[in-house]
Design a protein around this motif. Structure first.
Motif, PDB file in Angstrom:
ATOM      1  N   GLU A  23      -9.693  -7.649   3.872  1.00 20.32           N
ATOM      2  CA  GLU A  23      -8.768  -6.685   3.285  1.00 20.32           C
ATOM      3  C   GLU A  23      -9.542  -5.443   2.860  1.00 20.32           C
ATOM      4  OE1 GLU A  23      -6.637  -8.555   0.108  1.00 20.32           O
ATOM      5  OE2 GLU A  23      -5.695 -10.005   1.454  1.00 20.32           O
ATOM      6  N   GLN A  25      -8.829  -0.917   1.686  1.00 20.04           N
ATOM      7  CA  GLN A  25      -8.000   0.262   1.457  1.00 20.04           C
ATOM      8  C   GLN A  25      -8.840   1.487   1.770  1.00 20.04           C
ATOM      9  OE1 GLN A  25      -6.995  -0.004  -2.695  1.00 20.04           O
ATOM     10  NE2 GLN A  25      -5.125  -1.174  -2.282  1.00 20.04           N
ATOM     11  N   MET A  33      -3.270   6.661   0.751  1.00 18.74           N
ATOM     12  CA  MET A  33      -4.061   5.429   0.749  1.00 18.74           C
ATOM     13  C   MET A  33      -3.376   4.387   1.632  1.00 18.74           C
ATOM     14  SD  MET A  33      -6.925   4.248  -0.185  1.00 18.74           S
ATOM     15  CE  MET A  33      -7.497   5.446  -1.360  1.00 18.74           C
ATOM     16  N   ASP A  35      -3.357   0.507   2.802  1.00 19.60           N
ATOM     17  CA  ASP A  35      -3.773  -0.813   2.343  1.00 19.60           C
ATOM     18  C   ASP A  35      -3.476  -1.809   3.466  1.00 19.60           C
ATOM     19  OD1 ASP A  35      -4.140  -3.301   1.132  1.00 19.60           O
ATOM     20  OD2 ASP A  35      -3.250  -2.665  -0.762  1.00 19.60           O
TER      21      ASP A  35
END
Length: 163
Positions: A23, A25, A33, A35
């Motif tokens: 994961e 961002q 942003m 994600d």
């Protein structure tokens, strides 16, 4: 052994087929942003790391993704390009070549390191990861010189996922 480390990180550090995509961002070419959690579980992903906006092979690669974008949409895949260039550079690159997909700015190379993308000398590597809807890497392709082949490799992997 130290010479091999100069070429690429420890092979165990690189994300491989069967691994869960990490994961992260990062800001996109519009400064918003992005994600990864917002897309994992919803659609397959094509995440490609490239060295630099507006360089010869990188431009051929990006334009090849653009020219085949409808095929990626047919498979429901989201295409994401990542390099160390800043948001403004990505905006210019996307506008100049009418790139319809997401470009993410990894100026500190944190995500590149997270994936274990190897370098060739000081040049950031060019690696594409195909990730299934569940967030599992199903295919990787690494080639510094053949940018457009990243597109054919990605499309072949997406096709196999649907069989």
């Amino acid at each position: 052994m130290a010479f091999l480390q100069f070429w690429s990180p420890d092979a165990d550090a690189q994300i491989k087929v069967g691994d869960k995509v990490p994961e992260f961002q990062l800001p996109d070419q519009d400064g918003k942003m992005f994600d990864l959690k917002s897309v994992v579980g919803k659609q397959p992903l094509v995440i490609y790391f490239y060295p630099k906006d507006e360089t010869s092979v990188c431009t051929k690669e990006a334009c090849s993704f653009r020219d085949n974008y409808q095929d990626f949409q047919k498979y429901g895949a989201k295409v994401i390009g990542i390099s160390g260039d800043d948001v403004a550079s990505h905006r210019k690159f996307a506008d100049h070549h009418q790139l319809p997909f997401t470009l993410l700015s990894d100026t500190k190379n944190d995500v590149r390191k997270l994936f274990g993308v190897p370098k060739t000398f000081v040049i950031p590597g060019r690696v594409t990861y195909i990730v299934d809807k569940n967030g599992v890497v199903v295919h990787t392709f690494n080639s510094m010189k053949d940018g457009p082949k990243h597109v054919t490799e990605a499309l072949d992997a997406l096709k196999k996922m649907q069989q």
